[in-house]
Structures are given as C-alpha cells and as structure tokens.
Design a protein around this motif. Structure first.
Motif: not given
Length: 457
Positions: A241-251, A279-281, A324-328, A374-376
């Motif tokens: 599992y990895s989660g945060y309040s932004s799209t950064y990826t570190s943990q 960055v990005g999930n 993708y449409s749901y997040s940057t 498919a348009y991203k």
C-alpha cells in the motif's frame, strides 16, 4: 313631485351584459329626449355570455393546488420532526461516548463496534430522509457533522486500549472475509489462472471494499494497493500500500497477507530516497521491484526491493501534457499481466492518444510500441490483461465502464460497454493482477477490488 323625479332619472334598458369599454363602438351608445321631455340613454351590448364554466374549472384547480400545498407542508413538518428526533438521539449518543472517554476501564470490548453500528444506522437514516425529501436543509448538515465528529471521537478512544482495538480489528477481518464470500458470485468462483485462451473480459463482479487506507486518512485519496504480479518465492501472499494527500510517491508499506493489511500490521516499510522519488500513482510491483514514474528527470523508475538499487529510463516520446481524467501527473501507467510488464503513456506524436509499450524486464528498455485510439484525457484509467489494454471512463458518479480495448497480439480494437459500480466517485489507480485475476482499485482512499470474468474461447 314623483313625476319630476322621474324626469331627472336616466332610463337604461334592457338588462346589461358587461364588456370592456375599449371594445365598445360609438354606435352602441345613443341618447334622445322622451315624449315627456325626459333624457333617455340607450346602450346596446353584444350578446356575450360570461364563461362561468371556466371560472368553475379555475376554482377546482385552485382547490386542488391548495390541498397539494397542504400535503407538502405536512411532509415538511414530518421530516423536520424526524430530523429533530435523530439530532436529539445523536446528542444522547455523544454523551455516551463522552462517558466512555472519562476512563479507559469504563467500556467493554463490544462498545466501539456497537457505537459504529449505531452511527452507520444514523447515517443511513439521514441519507434516506434526504433522498425522500429531495432537498437540503441545515438539519441535514448538522446531522452529518455530528456523525463525523462522533466517528472521530470513537477512533481516538480506541487508541486508549490496544487489546480492545485488536479484538475489534480481528472481528472486522472475519466480517470482511464473510462479505467477500457473499459478494463472490458463482461465476467468479473458479478463475483459470494463467489461461489467456479467451476473447476478452466479459464482466466484473460487484466491488469488494476492504477498508479505508492504513493511515485511516480520508484525505489520502492518491495512492495504490495490491500484490506483486510476479512474486518471488515466499512473497506470494504479500500485499503493498502507498497513499498520500498528493500525487507524490515516496512511501510503500508491505504486509505479509491480506489479514495483516486490514489489521494495519506492516511487515516492512520502504521510503524512496531523495532524488529518486516519484509522482503519479499508477505503479506496480513486479518481480520484487517497484516500477513507478520518476519525478526528476521524468522517466521510468525502478526500485529493487531485494538489492535496494535504483534504475531509470527515459521514454523520449512520452510527455507530461496528458494525464487521466481523474487526477494530474498520471503520465506513465505501469501494468503487469500474463504476458509481462507494460507501460502506457501519451505523446505529442500520438496527439494525446494512449500508446502501449512492452518493457524488457532485463534491460529495462522498450521492446515494442502500439498506438491506440483511446484519448488519455477522456480516460479514467487503463490496465492490461492477457496482452490486451482496457480503458475505462465514468458513466456517472456511481458507475464506471470499460469502453475500449486494444489487443497487442493482433492489433484488434473494440468499442465496449462493460459497466461496473464504484464505491466512491474517483480513483487514482487501477491494476489487474494475473496471480488471482483480480482488479485492484484505490478508490478515493479505500481498498477496492473486483473479480474479473473472461469470455473463454
């Protein structure tokens, strides 16, 4: 004397029917002097009958409207009374929670779970009332606020007694297992793991909701979870599992099995070093390595969990302009299936359409690229299964659909409409795992998964 008075009075005859003055013609009004010298006034009106039937109809309609308004007013009063009652009950419940907080020895093992059940019941009742009322009210907002505040209090009180917390979590895992068994339809009960002799995905099961993320943070809406798609020996049951309040990826947090994931008992923690963070999930774990989007330089990143070594490769055509449409920042989407390791992205050359690239596992390079239609930016997410790319999009707030597929084996494209429900409206990652044929979704902070049904050839 009487005759004198009669001489002074105008004579109007016959019976008058009223019409608007502006409709009179000058010839309709005449005057003359009678034989006795009296003044006579003659008015001739059209023979127009007053529409009494229309007036009666209007009166009946008005009466019906008044009755309907009265009915709606009675409904409002009833809803207001119910809302006041629920608000009072919630205040009583708040007093019970406050009493529990006075001493760690005042509660029994089931208190917390009973409180949660009552809170869920209240929330359900409020939702039903709001739907039937088809409106919003300050009382609704007050009720929801009370429920949220009390849930936070219960979570805080749990930390006072670790033994009770452990009991509740174990019971929760048992209930979760039962829920999964109930949700698992007969047609999904015997997946043919590793077999790609099919013509594509037929349908998905109902969502299996694990729980809120291990941080218990509703604001941690970006992240991912799942299993190693090509596990090394001994880690077949491992979850991450990895989660945060932004799209950064570190943990990243690792759990020995699904039970410990739900109990939040991590067996290992990995923090990506500065300079190698992502960055990005849309990352995956494949062959005991994390594949992710490295932030700087923008490239494919790889972290070997066994050796602790880092590696990266730039994809020259990939760009940060399409997500993708749901997040940057969802620019590089890694996937793994029965056919190997993949990465999906968009480029200026493809004009924002998704390109599928096969990754060489050993050299960590690109073997081959396929361009899709498919348009991203119109796509919620995408995943690979048996060498086929599937793209999803939103139907409404509660429903998603697989709307497009591209088969890298023969270049065949299909327009699809495979709909499936979502637990929450948005999600930041969606990945198929070939080891159990499950689709893993990080759904607005919650662990959600789906059984996949293939149309066997």
């Amino acid at each position: 004397m009487l005759s004198t008075l009669l001489l002074l009075l105008p004579v109007i005859s016959p019976t008058l029917t009223w019409i608007p003055a502006e409709d009179w013609e000058s010839g309709n009004v005449t005057s003359s002097v009678g034989v006795l010298g009296e003044c006579l006034c003659h008015v001739y009106l059209p023979d127009t009958t007053f529409p009494a039937d229309r007036l009666q109809h209007m009166q009946e309609v008005s009466k019906d409207l008044i009755q309907e308004v009265q009915i709606q007013m009675n409904k409002i009063n009833t809803h207001e009374e119910k809302l006041e009652s629920y608000l009072g009950a919630l205040k009583e419940l708040l007093e019970r929670v406050s009493m529990l907080g006075t001493s760690a020895d005042d509660y029994v093992k089931l208190d917390f779970e009973l409180l949660r059940v009552e809170l869920r019941e209240f929330e359900s009742l409020v939702s039903q009332l709001k739907d039937s009322f088809n409106s919003s009210s300050p009382l609704f907002d007050s009720l929801y606020t009370e429920i949220r505040n009390m849930t936070l209090i219960v979570n805080q009180l749990e930390s006072y007694d670790k033994s009770n917390l452990e009991v509740i979590r174990i019971e929760f895992v048992k209930l979760q297992k039962k829920l999964e068994e109930c949700q698992k339809d007969q047609e999904f009960s015997k997946p043919d793991i590793g077999n790609c002799n099919n013509t594509g995905i037929m349908r998905l099961s109902k969502p299996i909701v694990g729980q809120l993320n291990s941080h218990l943070q509703t604001g941690y809406i970006y992240g991912g979870w799942g299993k190693d798609s090509k596990p090394v020996k001994g880690s077949e049951s491992m979850y991450f599992y990895s989660g945060y309040s932004s799209t950064y990826t570190s943990q990243f947090y690792f759990y020995s099995d699904y039970k410990n994931l739900l109990l939040m008992k991590s067996s290992r923690y990995v923090g990506l070093q500065a300079g190698y963070r992502g960055v990005g999930n849309n990352y995956v774990i494949y062959g005991n390595s994390i594949y992710y989007q490295r932030e700087s330089p923008f490239s494919m990143g790889k972290f070997n969990l066994s050796s602790g070594g880092y590696d990266s490769r730039v994809i020259p055509s990939a760009t940060l302009d399409f997500s993708y449409s749901y997040s940057t920042y969802q620019n590089l989407d890694f996937a793994a299936d029965e056919k190997g390791l993949w990465v999906m992205y968009a480029s200026e050359e493809s004009k924002g359409k998704i390109a599928v690239a096969k990754i060489d596992e050993k050299g960590f390079g690109i073997e081959k690229v396929w361009n899709t239609a498919a348009y991203k930016q119109m796509t919620g997410n995408a995943f690979m299964a048996c060498g086929v790319m599937y793209a999803t999009r939103a139907v409404d707030m509660n429903t998603e659909e697989i709307y497009y597929s591209f088969d890298t084996r023969n270049g065949e494209e299909k327009n699809l409409s495979i709909r499936f429900p979502k637990f929450q409206e948005t999600y930041s990652s969606l990945d198929y795992n070939p080891t159990d044929q499950l689709l893993y979704m990080y759904n607005n902070g919650y662990y959600v998964s789906y059984y996949v049904k293939f149309n066997m050839a």
